[in-house]
Design a protein around this motif. Structure first.
Motif, PDB file in Angstrom:
ATOM      1  N   GLU A  20      31.056  24.571  16.023  1.00  0.00           N
ATOM      2  CA  GLU A  20      32.104  25.599  16.082  1.00  0.00           C
ATOM      3  C   GLU A  20      32.364  25.951  17.541  1.00  0.00           C
ATOM      4  O   GLU A  20      31.449  26.311  18.270  1.00  0.00           O
ATOM      5  CB  GLU A  20      31.658  26.840  15.298  1.00  0.00           C
ATOM      6  N   ALA A  21      33.590  25.823  17.926  1.00  0.00           N
ATOM      7  CA  ALA A  21      33.944  26.084  19.321  1.00  0.00           C
ATOM      8  C   ALA A  21      34.113  27.578  19.558  1.00  0.00           C
ATOM      9  O   ALA A  21      34.439  28.333  18.644  1.00  0.00           O
ATOM     10  CB  ALA A  21      35.229  25.346  19.680  1.00  0.00           C
ATOM     11  N   GLN A  22      33.882  27.972  20.789  1.00  0.00           N
ATOM     12  CA  GLN A  22      34.121  29.354  21.167  1.00  0.00           C
ATOM     13  C   GLN A  22      35.025  29.362  22.389  1.00  0.00           C
ATOM     14  O   GLN A  22      34.898  28.520  23.270  1.00  0.00           O
ATOM     15  CB  GLN A  22      32.816  30.076  21.495  1.00  0.00           C
ATOM     16  N   THR A  23      35.938  30.286  22.417  1.00  0.00           N
ATOM     17  CA  THR A  23      36.813  30.426  23.558  1.00  0.00           C
ATOM     18  C   THR A  23      36.774  31.862  24.033  1.00  0.00           C
ATOM     19  O   THR A  23      36.486  32.761  23.260  1.00  0.00           O
ATOM     20  CB  THR A  23      38.260  30.011  23.211  1.00  0.00           C
ATOM     21  N   GLU A  24      37.006  32.045  25.318  1.00  0.00           N
ATOM     22  CA  GLU A  24      36.972  33.392  25.871  1.00  0.00           C
ATOM     23  C   GLU A  24      38.385  33.859  26.164  1.00  0.00           C
ATOM     24  O   GLU A  24      39.227  33.087  26.595  1.00  0.00           O
ATOM     25  CB  GLU A  24      36.132  33.424  27.146  1.00  0.00           C
ATOM     26  N   VAL A  59      36.475  29.831  17.250  1.00  0.00           N
ATOM     27  CA  VAL A  59      37.632  29.023  16.913  1.00  0.00           C
ATOM     28  C   VAL A  59      37.196  28.038  15.836  1.00  0.00           C
ATOM     29  O   VAL A  59      36.301  27.234  16.054  1.00  0.00           O
ATOM     30  CB  VAL A  59      38.141  28.249  18.143  1.00  0.00           C
ATOM     31  N   PRO A  60      37.817  28.115  14.660  1.00  0.00           N
ATOM     32  CA  PRO A  60      37.425  27.173  13.600  1.00  0.00           C
ATOM     33  C   PRO A  60      37.744  25.752  14.036  1.00  0.00           C
ATOM     34  O   PRO A  60      38.732  25.500  14.723  1.00  0.00           O
ATOM     35  CB  PRO A  60      38.288  27.600  12.412  1.00  0.00           C
ATOM     36  N   PRO A  61      36.869  24.820  13.665  1.00  0.00           N
ATOM     37  CA  PRO A  61      37.125  23.414  14.028  1.00  0.00           C
ATOM     38  C   PRO A  61      38.438  22.937  13.418  1.00  0.00           C
ATOM     39  O   PRO A  61      38.791  23.335  12.313  1.00  0.00           O
ATOM     40  CB  PRO A  61      35.928  22.655  13.433  1.00  0.00           C
ATOM     41  N   GLU A  62      39.112  22.102  14.174  1.00  0.00           N
ATOM     42  CA  GLU A  62      40.404  21.618  13.678  1.00  0.00           C
ATOM     43  C   GLU A  62      40.171  20.486  12.695  1.00  0.00           C
ATOM     44  O   GLU A  62      39.941  19.348  13.090  1.00  0.00           O
ATOM     45  CB  GLU A  62      41.280  21.153  14.849  1.00  0.00           C
ATOM     46  N   GLU A  63      40.178  20.842  11.443  1.00  0.00           N
ATOM     47  CA  GLU A  63      40.010  19.845  10.391  1.00  0.00           C
ATOM     48  C   GLU A  63      41.249  19.858   9.527  1.00  0.00           C
ATOM     49  O   GLU A  63      41.901  20.892   9.383  1.00  0.00           O
ATOM     50  CB  GLU A  63      38.781  20.159   9.531  1.00  0.00           C
TER      51      GLU A  63
END
Length: 60
Positions: free
Chosen positions: A1-5, A52-56
């Motif tokens: 799971e990605a994280q963005t700031e 950020v939910p993974p782009e699936e």
């Protein structure tokens, strides 16, 4: 799971990252956000971390 700031943090939710008189560049060097448009709240503050939910490909 990605994280963005993001630097979109409600003024009342800002966690102070700097010190009185911190400059924008000093703030950036700490990895924090600078916004001096709101008086009475920290101008140098930690960014919000957003999951950020993974782009699936979702099938609906």
């Amino acid at each position: 799971e990605a994280q963005t700031e993001t630097c979109t943090v409600a003024p009342r939710e800002r966690q102070n990252c700097g010190f009185p008189g911190v400059t924008p560049s000093q703030c950036a060097n700490k990895g924090c956000c600078f916004d001096d448009t709101v008086r009475g709240v920290p101008w140098c503050f930690y960014p919000n971390t957003i999951d950020v939910p993974p782009e699936e490909e979702s099938e609906f």
